[in-house]
Write a protein that holds these residues in place. Structure first.
Motif, PDB file in Angstrom:
ATOM      1  N   GLY A 128       0.747  -1.099  -0.094  1.00 55.24           N
ATOM      2  CA  GLY A 128      -0.040   0.060  -0.103  1.00 55.24           C
ATOM      3  C   GLY A 128       0.962   1.327   0.038  1.00 55.24           C
ATOM      4  N   ALA A 131       2.973   1.310  -3.319  1.00 51.21           N
ATOM      5  CA  ALA A 131       2.032   1.884  -4.625  1.00 51.21           C
ATOM      6  C   ALA A 131       1.504   3.310  -4.411  1.00 51.21           C
ATOM      7  CB  ALA A 131       0.914   1.070  -4.426  1.00 51.21           C
ATOM      8  N   ALA A 132       1.312   3.818  -3.128  1.00 51.27           N
ATOM      9  CA  ALA A 132       0.614   5.195  -3.050  1.00 51.27           C
ATOM     10  C   ALA A 132       1.901   6.132  -3.481  1.00 51.27           C
ATOM     11  CB  ALA A 132       0.343   5.595  -1.584  1.00 51.27           C
ATOM     12  N   SER A 135       2.196   6.223  -7.145  1.00 51.33           N
ATOM     13  CA  SER A 135       1.108   6.970  -7.843  1.00 51.33           C
ATOM     14  C   SER A 135       1.200   8.388  -7.665  1.00 51.33           C
ATOM     15  CB  SER A 135      -0.267   6.577  -7.127  1.00 51.33           C
ATOM     16  OG  SER A 135      -1.376   7.095  -7.780  1.00 51.33           O
ATOM     17  N   VAL A 188       2.315  -3.423  -7.136  1.00 50.58           N
ATOM     18  CA  VAL A 188       2.756  -2.203  -6.796  1.00 50.58           C
ATOM     19  C   VAL A 188       2.463  -1.384  -8.057  1.00 50.58           C
ATOM     20  CG1 VAL A 188       4.408  -0.614  -6.260  1.00 50.58           C
ATOM     21  CG2 VAL A 188       3.986  -2.550  -4.861  1.00 50.58           C
ATOM     22  N   ILE A 191      -1.433  -0.941  -9.472  1.00 54.15           N
ATOM     23  CA  ILE A 191      -1.861  -0.037  -8.691  1.00 54.15           C
ATOM     24  C   ILE A 191      -1.318   1.640  -9.163  1.00 54.15           C
ATOM     25  CG2 ILE A 191      -2.483   1.033  -6.417  1.00 54.15           C
ATOM     26  CD1 ILE A 191      -2.523  -2.139  -5.442  1.00 54.15           C
ATOM     27  N   GLY A 192       0.073   1.696  -8.936  1.00 52.20           N
ATOM     28  CA  GLY A 192       0.672   2.856  -9.124  1.00 52.20           C
ATOM     29  C   GLY A 192       0.433   3.646 -10.382  1.00 52.20           C
ATOM     30  N   SER A 195      -3.578   4.977 -10.896  1.00 54.83           N
ATOM     31  CA  SER A 195      -4.233   5.737  -9.887  1.00 54.83           C
ATOM     32  C   SER A 195      -3.929   6.997  -9.698  1.00 54.83           C
ATOM     33  CB  SER A 195      -4.556   5.121  -8.411  1.00 54.83           C
ATOM     34  OG  SER A 195      -3.113   4.656  -7.794  1.00 54.83           O
ATOM     35  N   MET A 249      -4.108   8.355  -0.238  1.00 50.51           N
ATOM     36  CA  MET A 249      -4.011   7.222  -1.432  1.00 50.51           C
ATOM     37  C   MET A 249      -3.379   5.837  -0.610  1.00 50.51           C
ATOM     38  SD  MET A 249      -4.595   7.998  -4.498  1.00 50.51           S
ATOM     39  CE  MET A 249      -3.636   6.578  -5.175  1.00 50.51           C
ATOM     40  N   SER A 252      -6.382   3.636  -0.389  1.00 54.97           N
ATOM     41  CA  SER A 252      -6.860   3.175  -1.419  1.00 54.97           C
ATOM     42  C   SER A 252      -6.173   1.957  -2.029  1.00 54.97           C
ATOM     43  CB  SER A 252      -7.027   4.370  -2.394  1.00 54.97           C
ATOM     44  OG  SER A 252      -8.034   5.244  -2.129  1.00 54.97           O
ATOM     45  N   SER A 253      -4.821   2.249  -1.973  1.00 54.18           N
ATOM     46  CA  SER A 253      -3.992   1.246  -2.356  1.00 54.18           C
ATOM     47  C   SER A 253      -3.898  -0.044  -1.643  1.00 54.18           C
ATOM     48  CB  SER A 253      -2.341   1.743  -2.380  1.00 54.18           C
ATOM     49  OG  SER A 253      -2.279   3.176  -3.121  1.00 54.18           O
ATOM     50  N   GLU A 257      -4.971  -3.440  -3.467  1.00 56.87           N
ATOM     51  CA  GLU A 257      -4.065  -4.738  -3.178  1.00 56.87           C
ATOM     52  C   GLU A 257      -4.824  -5.978  -2.689  1.00 56.87           C
ATOM     53  OE1 GLU A 257      -1.689  -7.831  -1.235  1.00 56.87           O
ATOM     54  OE2 GLU A 257      -3.021  -6.275  -0.321  1.00 56.87           O
TER      55      GLU A 257
END
Length: 327
Positions: A128, A131-132, A135, A188, A191-192, A195, A249, A252-253, A257
Motif C-alpha cells: 500500500g 503503490a501510493a 502513484s 505495486v 496500482i501505481g 491511480s 492514497m 486506496s492502495s 491490493e
C-alpha cells in the motif's frame, strides 16, 4: 606658532579591514548562521504542525492505530516467527475454531490465523505504501510539468489524464496484473500507474495558482530556468498537497491490493490480508460457517484504511485550513 597634534605611540588608526563579528553563535564558519536559521525554521514548522494536528481527535485516533499496526508488522519475525506461513508441519487441524491455543482459529491447512494475520500486515502495508508513493510521484510529475509548460504538452498530458480518469482503475489494474508475472512488484506497478490522475489534476491546479504569483515573474526575469522554477518555487508550494494526497492514497492502495489478491492476481508465495480472504473463499469458509477465516483479515483491512483516511483528512485540514474539514 601652531603645533600639529601627534597620536600617542600605542594608538593605531582605524581601518576597514577589521573582520565583522560572527553573529551565529557557532564556530564562526561561513554559512553556519543560515543553516542554523533554516534548521530552526523547519523545527518550528514541525512543532506548529504537530500542535495543530493534536487538535484533531480523529487524526490522533488514526495515528495511534497506524503506530500499533506498524509496530506489529515490524516485530512480526520476533512475535510469530518467519515460518508461520509454512504449510508442512502446521500446528493445528484444518478450519479449527478459535480456542485458547489458537485465538483466531486455523486456516484450511491448520496454520494459526493470528500469526498469518500479523505476518500479512507486513505485505499489505508495504504494498500500500509503495503503490501510493508511486502513484503520487507520477501524478505530481505530470501535474507540475503540465502546469508549468502549458501549450501543446499540457493539452496532451491532460487528455491522457482524462482518459485514465474515465477508465475504471480496478479494471486497468486487473488487466495489467494479468499480463505480467504474479509478484508484489507487479501489484505495486499495477496500482501505481493506474491511480495517479486525481493527483495530477490537483497538483496542476495548484501549480497554475503558484505560477501566477509575482515572485515567479521576478524569478524568470532574473534568469531562472524551468528546472529552477519548478524545483525551487513550485514544488515547495505543492508539497503540502502532495503529502496529504499520499496519506489518502495509501488506504486506496491497500484496498486495491486486497482486491487483486482476492481475485487471485497476487503473489501466491507471500501472505497478505487479501490473500487470506482469497484462500478463505477457495476453502468454502462462507458455506462451512468458518467466520474466523473471513472476519479478521477483513476487519484489519477496514481498520487500516480508515486509520489512513483519518490521518489524511487531519493532515489536509492542518495544511489547508480553508477546507474546513470537521474535527
Amino acid at each position: 606658532m601652531t603645533t600639529e597634534a601627534t597620536p600617542p605611540p600605542d594608538a593605531t588608526p582605524p581601518t576597514d579591514a577589521t573582520p565583522p563579528v560572527a553573529k551565529d553563535g557557532g564556530g564562526g564558519g561561513a554559512g553556519a548562521g543560515p543553516r542554523a536559521l533554516a534548521r530552526q525554521r523547519r523545527l518550528r514548522s514541525v512543532l506548529r504542525f504537530w500542535r495543530q494536528y493534536r487538535t484533531h481527535r480523529a487524526g490522533l485516533l488514526g495515528l495511534a492505530a497506524l503506530v500499533l499496526f506498524a509496530l506489529t508488522a515490524l516485530t512480526a519475525p520476533l512475535t510469530v516467527g518467519s515460518d508461520v506461513a509454512g504449510v508442512t508441519g502446521a500446528p493445528g487441524r484444518p478450519l479449527e475454531s478459535p480456542s485458547g491455543e489458537f485465538p483466531l482459529g486455523t486456516d484450511r491447512f491448520g496454520r494459526d490465523l493470528l500469526g498469518l494475520l500479523v505476518w500479512g500486515s507486513r505485505v499489505s502495508l508495504l504494498v500500500g505504501l509503495l503503490a501510493a508513493v508511486l502513484s503520487v510521484a507520477i501524478g505530481a510529475l505530470v501535474g507540475i510539468t503540465a502546469g508549468h509548460f502549458r501549450g501543446a504538452y499540457a493539452t496532451v498530458m491532460m487528455r491522457i489524464t482524462d482518459w485514465f480518469l474515465v477508465m475504471p482503475t480496478l479494471v486497468l489494474a486487473i488487466a495489467l496484473a494479468t499480463v505480467m508475472s504474479r509478484s508484489l512488484g507487479t501489484i505495486v506497478l499495477a496500482i501505481g500507474v493506474t491511480s495517479w490522475p486525481t493527483t495530477a489534476r490537483l497538483v496542476r491546479a495548484q501549480t497554475l495558482a503558484v505560477e501566477s504569483r509575482p515572485y515567479i515573474e521576478r524569478a524568470k526575469a532574473l534568469g531562472g530556468g524551468h528546472w529552477h522554477i519548478m524545483s525551487r518555487h513550485v514544488l515547495p508550494n505543492v508539497m503540502p498537497l502532495v503529502l496529504a494526497q499520499t496519506t489518502l492514497m495509501i488506504s486506496s492502495s491497500i484496498l486495491a491490493e486486497a482486491t487483486l489478491a482476492f481475485l487471485g492476481l497476487g503473489d501466491p508465495t507471500v501472505v497478505s490480508w487479501g490473500g487470506l480472504l482469497q484462500e478463505a473463499r477457495e476453502a468454502g469458509a462462507v458455506s462451512s460457517g468458518a467466520w474466523w477465516y473471513l472476519v479478521p483479515p477483513g476487519v484489519a483491512i477496514a481498520v487500516v484504511a480508515l486509520a489512513f483516511t483519518l490521518c489524511g483528512r487531519a493532515v489536509e485540514s492542518v495544511l489547508n485550513p480553508r477546507l474546513g474539514v470537521a474535527r
